[in-house]
Design a protein around this motif. Structure first.
Motif, short mmCIF file in Angstrom:
data_model
loop_
_atom_site.label_atom_id
_atom_site.label_comp_id
_atom_site.label_asym_id
_atom_site.label_seq_id
_atom_site.Cartn_x
_atom_site.Cartn_y
_atom_site.Cartn_z
N ALA A 78 0.83 -1.21 0.00
CA ALA A 78 0.00 0.00 0.00
C ALA A 78 0.86 1.26 0.00
CB ALA A 78 -0.94 -0.01 1.20
N LYS A 79 1.96 1.23 0.72
CA LYS A 79 2.88 2.38 0.74
C LYS A 79 3.44 2.63 -0.66
CE LYS A 79 4.48 1.47 5.47
NZ LYS A 79 5.67 1.08 6.27
N ARG A 80 3.75 1.56 -1.36
CA ARG A 80 4.35 1.68 -2.68
C ARG A 80 3.33 2.18 -3.71
NH1 ARG A 80 8.07 -2.52 -6.11
NH2 ARG A 80 9.24 -2.47 -4.17
N LEU A 81 2.09 1.71 -3.60
CA LEU A 81 1.09 1.99 -4.63
C LEU A 81 0.17 3.16 -4.28
CD1 LEU A 81 -0.07 -1.63 -5.65
CD2 LEU A 81 1.51 -0.10 -6.87
N ASN A 82 0.43 3.84 -3.17
CA ASN A 82 -0.46 4.91 -2.73
C ASN A 82 -1.86 4.32 -2.48
OD1 ASN A 82 -1.26 7.55 -2.05
ND2 ASN A 82 -1.97 7.95 -4.15
N GLY A 83 -1.88 3.22 -1.73
CA GLY A 83 -3.12 2.50 -1.52
C GLY A 83 -3.71 2.70 -0.14
N GLU A 84 -4.95 2.26 0.01
CA GLU A 84 -5.63 2.20 1.29
C GLU A 84 -6.18 0.79 1.46
OE1 GLU A 84 -8.53 5.28 1.76
OE2 GLU A 84 -7.14 6.86 1.12
N ILE A 85 -6.21 0.32 2.69
CA ILE A 85 -6.56 -1.07 2.98
C ILE A 85 -7.97 -1.19 3.54
CG2 ILE A 85 -6.00 -3.07 4.42
CD1 ILE A 85 -3.04 -2.27 4.19
N VAL A 86 -8.72 -2.10 2.94
CA VAL A 86 -10.05 -2.44 3.45
C VAL A 86 -9.95 -3.81 4.11
CG1 VAL A 86 -12.45 -2.84 2.84
CG2 VAL A 86 -11.11 -1.18 1.56
N SER A 87 -10.28 -3.88 5.36
CA SER A 87 -10.17 -5.15 6.08
C SER A 87 -11.33 -6.07 5.72
CB SER A 87 -10.18 -4.91 7.59
OG SER A 87 -10.30 -6.13 8.29
N ALA A 88 -10.98 -7.28 5.28
CA ALA A 88 -11.99 -8.33 5.01
C ALA A 88 -11.85 -9.39 6.08
CB ALA A 88 -11.80 -8.91 3.63
N ASP A 89 -11.91 -8.96 7.32
CA ASP A 89 -11.75 -9.84 8.48
C ASP A 89 -12.99 -9.71 9.35
OD1 ASP A 89 -11.00 -10.51 11.34
OD2 ASP A 89 -9.16 -11.12 10.33
N SER A 90 -13.66 -10.81 9.61
CA SER A 90 -14.94 -10.78 10.33
C SER A 90 -14.79 -10.45 11.81
CB SER A 90 -15.65 -12.12 10.18
OG SER A 90 -14.87 -13.18 10.71
N VAL A 91 -13.56 -10.42 12.33
CA VAL A 91 -13.35 -10.09 13.75
C VAL A 91 -12.81 -8.68 13.91
CG1 VAL A 91 -12.32 -10.86 15.93
CG2 VAL A 91 -12.89 -12.53 14.17
#
Length: 459
Positions: A78-91
């Motif tokens: 994400a740092k390299r691609l100018n990204g943002e993370i969406v969590s796909a974790d049910s907890v």
């Protein structure tokens, strides 16, 4: 509790009425080929497929079994691609469940914006349908802000619906919801799960007995669907099924032959062109034996500190929640920890070293079994490209970066980064069968003395 920020105010983004500003995410697509069987397609069809592909926005999806290291790798990508993370974790959606869900640290969230973390109180249920809506909306916001959406997590059903879409199941009216709640309320209060299941079976859902025990949310939802439509949930086709039927089948039980690479493009590109985004999907894993060792050590690490998973489990009990009663308390680690603490309560807030080690062993075993189920699930998800998590992180990130920027539509996973989708030989199968946990921190009775002192403290 730290809440993730939402997308910029210039876009109409998701809001949660019960919390301050909350987060969102994005989706993406992929294309990598290998030695899969393919049906011939015409030049014009290929041209049309890639014309559609070029017009789509890209969404990266990174999954893998628990303990594979996907979160750390995604952070660096994400740092390299100018990204943002969406969590796909049910907890990770739950506030206060940080250690047991391996939630990104506050520093990680400062470096890269994360979405769908800490959006719900643990007394609430969170459904795959709600995740679909939240994650798709977050993805749209991230793309509108000119950044790269990266959906990261190991909850298979969340990711399947996110990529392929959700079933067109009718929504329940307030009247139906109230009626169903009334019908099941007394049975739930009396913890009469079997009788409740039989009630739903009699109403028309023959598959109700396959639900996880005490999954009252899904049981109620099944009854709501029946009352709203006259049909059980199984009558509503899942979009994923259409894609799966057109894709190549693979062996999910036997050994893989060493010369065959089951590739992410075993579904036709023409079929994937119907998806809303250009999804670039990776599945990160390591050899099963190494993964099991990592999981066992990770479970130990979650118990080392005073504010570890046991402290979070005690907090859940103080909220009046019971193990296995809803989404949060069914989560692996939390359920076992809550059950252990309840047993201690029944013995006057006392625990022996033997009881602690029995809990730790159960925690480790259930987590390994969960990882095994994740591997089985994703083995049939042909859109994913399997990568070897034991390889240098820089090499994996470099390949993912290349995949994101690739325009050829014919990207091949390098041999040195490929991960087998199954047990590759009989020697590995034998090693797994004889696998035994070897703890690093908890080996003797005195090693858990600080845990026992904490457990024996009366609040």
């Amino acid at each position: 509790m730290v809440n993730s920020s939402v997308c910029s105010l210039r876009t109409r983004c998701l809001r949660f009425p019960h919390l301050p500003e909350t987060p969102l995410f994005p989706p993406h697509r992929f294309s990598i080929t290998g030695r899969s069987r393919r049906t011939p397609v015409t030049a014009s069809a290929v041209s049309e497929t890639y014309r559609k592909k070029e017009t789509k926005q890209k969404v990266i999806v990174i999954s893998g079994p628990t303990g594979a290291g996907k979160s750390r790798l995604a952070l660096e990508l994400a740092k390299r691609l100018n990204g943002e993370i969406v969590s796909a974790d049910s907890v990770q959606v739950y506030q206060g469940l940080d250690v047991g869900s391996a939630k990104p640290s506050p520093n990680d969230r400062k470096e890269v914006k994360h979405h769908l973390l800490d959006i719900l109180h643990p007394s609430k249920d969170y459904s795959v349908g709600q995740f679909f809506e939240d994650a798709r909306q977050a993805t749209r916001c991230i793309l509108d802000n000119g950044r790269v959406p990266m959906v990261v997590g190991g909850t298979g059903l969340y990711l399947r619906w996110f990529i392929y879409g959700k079933p067109d199941v009718p929504k329940s009216s307030p009247g139906v919801k109230s009626e169903v709640y009334s019908e099941l309320a007394e049975l739930q209060k009396n913890e009469d799960w079997d009788a409740a299941v039989q009630l739903v079976v009699d109403a028309g859902d023959a598959e109700a007995p396959t639900l996880a025990v005490n999954d009252w949310y899904r049981l109620r939802r099944s009854l709501e669907i029946i009352k709203s439509s006259g049909s059980p949930p199984s009558a509503f086709r899942v979009p994923y099924d259409s894609f799966k039927e057109q894709g190549d089948s693979s062996d999910t039980n036997g050994f893989e032959s060493s010369g065959v690479q089951i590739s992410g493009d075993s579904m036709e590109d023409s079929e994937l062109s119907d998806l809303p985004y250009d999804f670039i999907c990776f599945f990160l894993s390591s050899q099963r034996l190494d993964l099991y060792k990592t999981i066992d050590q990770r479970c130990e690490d979650m118990l080392l500190e005073r504010d570890g998973i046991l402290s979070e489990a005690r907090w859940l009990l103080k909220l009046g929640l019971h193990p296995n009663s809803n989404s949060a308390t069914r989560a692996i680690g939390y359920r076992q920890a809550m059950e252990y603490l309840l047993r201690c309560q029944q013995h006057g807030e006392q625990s022996s070293a033997e009881e602690f080690y029995n809990f730790l062993s159960e925690f480790q075993k259930e987590t390994r079994n969960f990882a095994k189920r994740q591997l089985t699930w994703f083995r049939n998800e042909h859109i994913y490209h399997w990568l070897d998590a034991s390889k240098p992180q820089n090499a994996i990130i470099e390949f993912m970066d290349h995949a994101y920027h690739d325009r050829s539509g014919n990207l091949i996973v390098p041999e040195h980064l490929r991960m087998s989708r199954g047990i590759s030989n009989r020697q590995e199968a034998a090693q797994l069968k004889s696998y035994r946990t070897k703890n690093r921190h908890f080996m003797k009775d005195e090693d858990c003395s600080h845990i026992l002192e904490w457990v024996n403290q009366k609040d």
